[in-house]
Motif scaffolding. Sequence first.
Motif, short mmCIF file in Angstrom:
data_model
loop_
_atom_site.label_atom_id
_atom_site.label_comp_id
_atom_site.label_asym_id
_atom_site.label_seq_id
_atom_site.Cartn_x
_atom_site.Cartn_y
_atom_site.Cartn_z
N ALA A 228 4.53 27.53 5.06
CA ALA A 228 3.33 26.69 5.16
C ALA A 228 3.70 25.21 5.28
O ALA A 228 3.08 24.48 6.04
CB ALA A 228 2.45 26.90 3.93
N ASN A 245 3.39 30.66 2.29
CA ASN A 245 2.06 31.26 2.17
C ASN A 245 2.17 32.54 1.34
O ASN A 245 2.91 33.46 1.71
CB ASN A 245 1.50 31.61 3.55
CG ASN A 245 1.11 30.39 4.34
OD1 ASN A 245 0.31 29.59 3.90
ND2 ASN A 245 1.69 30.24 5.54
N PHE A 251 -0.52 28.68 -1.74
CA PHE A 251 0.88 28.40 -1.49
C PHE A 251 1.73 28.62 -2.74
O PHE A 251 1.24 28.55 -3.87
CB PHE A 251 1.07 26.96 -1.02
CG PHE A 251 0.17 26.54 0.10
CD1 PHE A 251 0.10 27.28 1.27
CD2 PHE A 251 -0.63 25.42 -0.01
CE1 PHE A 251 -0.73 26.90 2.31
CE2 PHE A 251 -1.48 25.02 1.01
CZ PHE A 251 -1.53 25.77 2.17
N TYR A 284 0.17 24.64 8.63
CA TYR A 284 -1.15 25.28 8.63
C TYR A 284 -2.24 24.33 9.07
O TYR A 284 -3.38 24.76 9.32
CB TYR A 284 -1.47 25.83 7.23
CG TYR A 284 -1.62 24.76 6.18
CD1 TYR A 284 -2.87 24.26 5.84
CD2 TYR A 284 -0.51 24.23 5.54
CE1 TYR A 284 -3.01 23.27 4.88
CE2 TYR A 284 -0.64 23.24 4.59
CZ TYR A 284 -1.88 22.76 4.25
OH TYR A 284 -2.00 21.77 3.31
#
Length: 326
Positions: A228, A245, A251, A284
């Motif tokens: 992420a 992720n 997270f 992301y």
Amino acid sequence: MAINALGYIGIRSDKLSDWSDFAGGLLGMQRIDRSSRELAFRMDDRMQRLFIMNEPGETLSCMGWEVEFESDLDHYAARLEKAGTRVRHATRAECDRRFCATVVMFDDPMGNRMELIWKPMVASDPFVPGRPISGFKTGPYGMGHAVLHVRDIEIMMPFYRDNLDFHVSDFGLQPYGLYFFHVNNRHHSFAMVGSGGQGFHHFMIEFGNLDDVGQGYDIATQSEDCVAYTLGRHTNDYMTSFYANSPSGFFVENGWGGRIIDPATWEPRQTSDGPSFWGHERLYLTEEGGRKRLRDMRMDAAARGIQAPPVADCPWLFSELTRSGH
């Protein structure tokens, strides 16, 4: 009297198999099978540090915060009840499931379940990591840190500061409120992001060796959409880390080299250099959704020569550098 460490985190998820692969294979925790409806993981000599309950929701179930003395539980319970928060003592069966002698439970103003725990149990057998790692930085520093999204930081911040004695390490006010709190020598064990949302942002685990993080990063890059945030270094706690992720959508920060402070002399300060010296590209996010803005902040910090001090684990040196304005 004190809350002195993050003891454990509980997650609601019906993706037990995915969590087994993620926490054991990537994070390097030791899987402990509790039942068909619960999965637990060890990071050290404690019976559990992370547990996943087979329930829908894909979010935080609870956080367990250790207290120094059993009498601290009654002290905080009385303080919370006086402030209007409903508190209850866990049943014997609930304490047994938490592997603690005593537990007090309550919800914060945004509905997040918090638990104060005393005398967590120590396992009789040694910790065996899920992949070859040097181990985790726990002990007096606790499990790591946890970060929440909050709708109203002006309500949440005093709840933790005034009712639970969480101490502000540093904070940012733009583009939204961001507060970091310490309960021991770890720079922060808790933080909240005033994003206007609600739920779990991330939790962090700290490895004993930078190579543990790097090898985990290699593992994460083998799976599509696992990373992420790319590898980077934070400006406030000096942690070198990447974010993965999790199977539940929030997270997990995989870090090394976090800042150790002296709580007796530490003074909170406002941060303005952005969250990272370098790296931590938010994969992301879209460019328009904040990715470019955060990248520009890193480039600005680099152009101004903003870096961490060369020694990253000396509280005395940090306090001296802070006093001198460096």
